[in-house]
Design an enzyme around this catalytic site. Sequence first.
Site, PDB file in Angstrom:
ATOM      1  N   TYR A   1       0.967  -1.298   0.036  1.00  0.00           N
ATOM      2  CA  TYR A   1       0.047  -0.006  -0.059  1.00  0.00           C
ATOM      3  C   TYR A   1       0.912   1.154  -0.013  1.00  0.00           C
ATOM      4  CZ  TYR A   1      -4.992  -0.410  -0.008  1.00  0.00           C
ATOM      5  OH  TYR A   1      -6.279  -0.473  -0.498  1.00  0.00           O
TER       6      TYR A   1
ATOM      7  N   GLU B   1      -0.454   4.764  -0.342  1.00  0.00           N
ATOM      8  CA  GLU B   1      -1.384   6.009  -0.729  1.00  0.00           C
ATOM      9  C   GLU B   1      -0.674   7.358  -0.273  1.00  0.00           C
ATOM     10  OE1 GLU B   1      -5.020   5.667   1.798  1.00  0.00           O
ATOM     11  OE2 GLU B   1      -5.962   4.228   0.328  1.00  0.00           O
TER      12      GLU B   1
ATOM     13  N   ASP C   1      -5.345  14.021 -25.326  1.00  0.00           N
ATOM     14  CA  ASP C   1      -5.377  12.678 -24.866  1.00  0.00           C
ATOM     15  C   ASP C   1      -4.738  11.820 -25.749  1.00  0.00           C
ATOM     16  OD1 ASP C   1      -5.862  10.026 -24.336  1.00  0.00           O
ATOM     17  OD2 ASP C   1      -8.159  10.451 -24.070  1.00  0.00           O
TER      18      ASP C   1
ATOM     19  N   THR D   1      -2.581   6.630 -22.026  1.00  0.00           N
ATOM     20  CA  THR D   1      -2.395   4.999 -21.637  1.00  0.00           C
ATOM     21  C   THR D   1      -0.951   4.677 -21.715  1.00  0.00           C
ATOM     22  OG1 THR D   1      -2.958   4.305 -23.631  1.00  0.00           O
ATOM     23  CG2 THR D   1      -4.847   4.278 -22.249  1.00  0.00           C
TER      24      THR D   1
ATOM     25  N   LYS E   1      -0.542   1.101 -25.319  1.00  0.00           N
ATOM     26  CA  LYS E   1      -1.025   1.034 -26.628  1.00  0.00           C
ATOM     27  C   LYS E   1       0.499   1.062 -27.450  1.00  0.00           C
ATOM     28  CE  LYS E   1      -5.769   2.376 -25.609  1.00  0.00           C
ATOM     29  NZ  LYS E   1      -6.582   3.408 -25.628  1.00  0.00           N
TER      30      LYS E   1
ATOM     31  N   ARG F   1      -1.010  -2.335 -18.846  1.00  0.00           N
ATOM     32  CA  ARG F   1      -2.094  -1.756 -18.962  1.00  0.00           C
ATOM     33  C   ARG F   1      -2.337  -0.547 -17.833  1.00  0.00           C
ATOM     34  NH1 ARG F   1      -6.123  -2.967 -21.699  1.00  0.00           N
ATOM     35  NH2 ARG F   1      -4.630  -3.875 -22.851  1.00  0.00           N
TER      36      ARG F   1
HETATM   37  C1  LIG Z   1      -7.552   3.604 -24.890  1.00  0.00           C
HETATM   38  C2  LIG Z   1      -8.278   5.062 -24.441  1.00  0.00           C
HETATM   39  C3  LIG Z   1      -8.442   5.770 -23.314  1.00  0.00           C
HETATM   40  C4  LIG Z   1      -8.536   4.782 -22.247  1.00  0.00           C
HETATM   41  O1  LIG Z   1      -8.048   3.706 -21.869  1.00  0.00           O
HETATM   42  P1  LIG Z   1      -8.321   2.636 -20.593  1.00  0.00           P
HETATM   43  O2  LIG Z   1      -6.917   2.285 -20.186  1.00  0.00           O
HETATM   44  O3  LIG Z   1      -9.023   1.698 -21.300  1.00  0.00           O
HETATM   45  O4  LIG Z   1      -9.044   3.462 -19.427  1.00  0.00           O
HETATM   46  C5  LIG Z   1      -8.769   6.979 -23.228  1.00  0.00           C
HETATM   47  N1  LIG Z   1      -8.672   7.973 -24.278  1.00  0.00           N
HETATM   48  C6  LIG Z   1      -8.420   7.356 -25.525  1.00  0.00           C
HETATM   49  C7  LIG Z   1      -8.478   8.353 -26.836  1.00  0.00           C
HETATM   50  C8  LIG Z   1      -8.061   5.809 -25.632  1.00  0.00           C
HETATM   51  O5  LIG Z   1      -7.850   5.403 -26.985  1.00  0.00           O
END
Ligand SMILES: *Cc1c(COP(=O)(O)O)cnc(C)c1O
Length: 423
Positions: free
Chosen positions: A61, A63, A207, A233, A236, A242
């Site tokens: 933990y 926090e 994003d 993220t 990707k 993840r």
């Molecule tokens: C994949 C994605 C997310 C969020 O991803 P998670 O990890 O699944 O919550 C947010 N914004 C965009 C544009 C994405 O392609």
Amino acid sequence: MSTALNLDQSTSPIEAADPAVFAAISEEQRRQVEGLELIASENYTSEAILAAAGTVLTNKYAEGYPGRRYYGGCEHVDVIENLARDRAKELFTAEHANVQPHAGSQANMAVFMTALEPGDTFLAMDLAHGGHLTHGMRLNISGKYFNAVHYGVREDDQRIDFDQVARLAREHKPKLIIAGASAYPREIDHPKFAEIASEVGAKLMVDMAHYSGLVAARVHNNPAEVADFVTSTSHKTLRGPRSGFVLCRSEYQKDIDRNVFPGLQGGPLMHVVAAKAICFQEALQPSFRTYVEQVVANAQALAATLTAGGLKLTSGGTDNHLMLCDVTGFGFGGKVAEEALDRAGITCNKNMIPYDTRKPMDPSGVRFGSAALTTRGMKEAEMQQVGGWILDVLRNVDNEDAVARICEAIRELTADFPVPGIR
Ligand SMILES: *Cc1c(COP(=O)(O)O)cnc(C)c1O
């Protein structure tokens, strides 16, 4: 320590503890090894990242933040989180990094909580044109608690309609403008978004969840140079575990940190923070740039093969790792295409295309990405072969013998391209 399973021996502690879960993991590993992974949001992490995510750090933990924790015994995890933060800042030349968000969605929520009050207006890309659930979809918290206004792409060339972005920004005076998408195959002009945001007094959030690997390698322009907030993220194109993270200017540091913890989350997943630290370190190496350049070259090779075979690509091609293909010319929609490709061992997802006249559960398109196959070492020649198989499957969706033959050929190819960490 290795988290990879050896399929031929029963030496795994998982098998001893839980044969049912072990069997499913083994089958999933087999699927990942034998098939062609073309889901644009997926990748294969390195063996080091895989191992870090399976360490004793999951027991801890932590926090709070390094040096200011609510639990004792955090001296070692502090080292890890500081490494992750410093490397993220270096990688993207950002003033501040918060590496605790469990996923991209939580990273986005932290920015919403920092830049908006419930009921406030933000402007983002339409889900049906390539945006994301967290950019104001009706059922998502972003759509329930805030007033989402959406821009899209032009009908003629399927590029972001900046005239519309500017018009909507002037008309609705959003507090926050969001750039970034999940199914947009072109490089996004972040400075142009910054210009519009500054004109209407909005903050800018980018994003970069999908293309953060391209930004890390400086193959695409870096939104951290122009945006107030950057979210991403790590799993990707960045090829990490993840998870998610937020970058921001120093002036927002306190608010972002407070809104991630205790605003949205309790304890961070320190095993995943460690895996993120390794991911950022890997992305800082020159070899990562080579990888990303190959990702883009591979996407272009696949796009060219599919186009030559009669598939219509949104915007006519790709600048990044992904492409959106209209399959309706074959006489069916994305659902039939996704299922037939799946039977052949090609994993992808059905996807709406801009101005789609079909329904989300059976849209006109499928989305392909090159990041995962590139990690296995595939190059342009293999992508041409893969494109040929995709076209073969689409021409033979009702011919199980043909699909089975393609599946066999795919198994032979993938045997030559190992998945990191799996022997
Ligand atoms: C994949 C994605 C997310 C969020 O991803 P998670 O990890 O699944 O919550 C947010 N914004 C965009 C544009 C994405 O392609």
